[in-house]
Design an enzyme around this catalytic site. Sequence first.
Site, short mmCIF file in Angstrom:
data_model
loop_
_atom_site.label_atom_id
_atom_site.label_comp_id
_atom_site.label_asym_id
_atom_site.label_seq_id
_atom_site.Cartn_x
_atom_site.Cartn_y
_atom_site.Cartn_z
N ARG A 70 -3.46 6.31 1.14
CA ARG A 70 -4.05 7.53 1.72
C ARG A 70 -3.15 8.28 2.69
NH1 ARG A 70 -9.23 4.16 3.21
NH2 ARG A 70 -7.56 2.64 3.09
N ASP B 204 -6.56 -3.42 -7.58
CA ASP B 204 -7.09 -4.08 -6.39
C ASP B 204 -7.37 -5.54 -6.71
OD1 ASP B 204 -8.15 -3.18 -3.55
OD2 ASP B 204 -9.48 -4.76 -4.29
N ARG C 182 -6.52 10.89 -6.09
CA ARG C 182 -7.77 10.14 -5.91
C ARG C 182 -8.98 11.07 -6.02
NH1 ARG C 182 -9.98 6.68 -0.79
NH2 ARG C 182 -11.94 7.71 -1.11
N ARG D 13 0.82 -1.22 0.00
CA ARG D 13 0.00 0.00 0.00
C ARG D 13 0.85 1.27 0.00
NH1 ARG D 13 -5.58 -1.22 1.82
NH2 ARG D 13 -5.92 -3.10 0.61
N TYR E 79 -14.50 -12.83 -0.43
CA TYR E 79 -15.25 -11.61 -0.74
C TYR E 79 -16.41 -11.90 -1.69
CZ TYR E 79 -11.55 -8.95 1.52
OH TYR E 79 -10.67 -8.45 2.45
O1 CP3 Z 1 0.07 -2.61 -2.32
C1 CP3 Z 1 -0.34 -1.74 -3.11
O2 CP3 Z 1 -0.24 -0.51 -2.87
C2 CP3 Z 1 -0.90 -2.16 -4.44
C3 CP3 Z 1 -2.29 -1.91 -4.63
C4 CP3 Z 1 -3.23 -2.73 -3.77
C5 CP3 Z 1 -4.43 -2.22 -3.23
N1 CP3 Z 1 -5.11 -3.23 -2.65
C6 CP3 Z 1 -4.87 -0.81 -3.30
C7 CP3 Z 1 -5.94 -0.36 -2.40
C8 CP3 Z 1 -3.17 -4.07 -3.44
C9 CP3 Z 1 -2.06 -5.08 -3.69
C10 CP3 Z 1 -4.37 -4.39 -2.74
C11 CP3 Z 1 -4.68 -5.74 -2.28
C12 CP3 Z 1 -5.92 -5.99 -1.58
N2 CP3 Z 1 -7.14 -5.39 -1.76
C13 CP3 Z 1 -6.08 -7.00 -0.63
C14 CP3 Z 1 -5.01 -8.00 -0.22
C15 CP3 Z 1 -3.95 -7.39 0.63
C16 CP3 Z 1 -4.45 -6.93 1.97
O3 CP3 Z 1 -4.43 -5.72 2.19
O4 CP3 Z 1 -4.77 -7.80 2.78
C17 CP3 Z 1 -7.40 -6.97 -0.19
C18 CP3 Z 1 -8.02 -7.86 0.87
C19 CP3 Z 1 -8.07 -5.94 -0.92
C20 CP3 Z 1 -9.50 -5.56 -0.86
C21 CP3 Z 1 -9.65 -4.17 -0.41
N3 CP3 Z 1 -9.31 -3.06 -1.14
C22 CP3 Z 1 -10.17 -3.75 0.82
C23 CP3 Z 1 -10.65 -4.67 1.94
C24 CP3 Z 1 -10.14 -2.35 0.81
C25 CP3 Z 1 -10.72 -1.42 1.86
C26 CP3 Z 1 -9.84 -1.31 3.04
C27 CP3 Z 1 -9.12 -0.01 3.01
O5 CP3 Z 1 -7.89 -0.01 3.22
O6 CP3 Z 1 -9.79 1.00 2.82
C28 CP3 Z 1 -9.55 -1.94 -0.40
C29 CP3 Z 1 -9.29 -0.55 -0.83
C30 CP3 Z 1 -7.91 -0.22 -1.31
N4 CP3 Z 1 -7.12 -1.01 -2.11
C31 CP3 Z 1 -7.20 1.00 -1.04
C32 CP3 Z 1 -5.98 0.92 -1.74
C33 CP3 Z 1 -4.91 1.99 -1.84
C34 CP3 Z 1 -7.72 2.16 -0.25
C35 CP3 Z 1 -8.68 2.83 -1.18
C36 CP3 Z 1 -8.87 4.28 -0.98
O7 CP3 Z 1 -8.10 5.10 -1.53
O8 CP3 Z 1 -9.86 4.60 -0.30
#
Ligand code: CP3
Length: 342
Positions: free
Chosen positions: A26, A72, A35, A22, A149
Amino acid sequence: MKKLMRSLAGETLPVPPIWMMRQAGRYLPEYRATRAEAGDFLSLCYNSDLATEVTLQPIRRYGFDAAILFADILLVPQALGADLWFVTGEGPRLSTITDAEGMAKLKGPDDIHEHLAPIYQTVRNLASALPSETALIGFAGAPWTVATYMIAGRGTPDQAPAHALKDGNRPVFEALLDRITAATIEYLDMQVQAGAEVVKIFDSWAGSLKGDDFQRYALEPAKQIIAELKRRHPTLPIIAFPREAGQGYVGFHAATGADCVAVDDSVSAEWVAEHLQPHGCVQGNLKSSHMVTGGADLVSEVRRIRDALSKGPHIFNLGHGITPDADPENVALMIETLREHA
Ligand code: CP3
């Protein structure tokens, strides 16, 4: 060769390469601005120019050794035909699959590419925009995690709906896992063709699979995906992340063919050095909370992990994603500490 690629090839480096899960997120003001320009998170994922921009932001700011494609893991279910949306402050929501009828509505593994074309374009953009020393990582979710999911329609603390389908209707559960496995192979293959040099498979909920279930639904799908990708791309390095696998981490390199096993922060670096690193590269495992709290504890933990894993191939990373409340200064301190003797 790029530092990240050298570690993945099994080399022990005096200072390990570093990137952060990540890292485009944010906690960075420039991410929040881009964003906002995109409108929302999913629009950002599907806007190749803006997704390229946010992927590059942490590289410019910190000089990480690797960039990870901004996308994602839930884009694959969407490409298979599931509805997907994000509720602000809560997380993802999807239409659910719980029976054979739902399965029958899903698209085939070769039908995902039109939907995912903007993601491949982001990879192509990055392959030409990144500095020559920065490696490009593609990724996908592991079948079990993605299925949790798709079955529940949201994130769940204990993955209970997915366990209920597994135990109550195994044929549908296994058909779903097989479909995700096949689609994931095609998706990652296209990322590699577009310029990804490494791929990572995120199994965030692997820890909730116990005993035989862990073998069948975490280890086995990872092995299938890795075998087929390596058949198509023999030199492609692959990172597996069976998060919270605990004892399940032991032997995961050999059992799946992964070049690197990423570990969360529930295991100590000393334990990882003893049980995993002799079998291949390891990645991890600083607690993400140090990016919030910083200070002397951060410095001593970075040194401890670096030193504990200094006798084998290691990629420095957090144990899980950096959180929105992290202080960007602490990221700089982590990198500076890691590289202090370089
Ligand atoms: O690592 C990276 O920066 C690469 C991009 C990436 C994202 N999500 C961007 C993201 C990767 C590799 C993921 C993987 C992901 N997504 C996983 C597996 C890894 C983990 O974190 O366990 C899972 C379970 C998801 C599903 C997901 N996406 C959830 C549950 C959420 C909401 C939780 C949160 O942090 O808000 C997301 C959103 C998400 N994916 C964000 C980002 C940068 C935040 C989105 C935003 O800008 O609001």
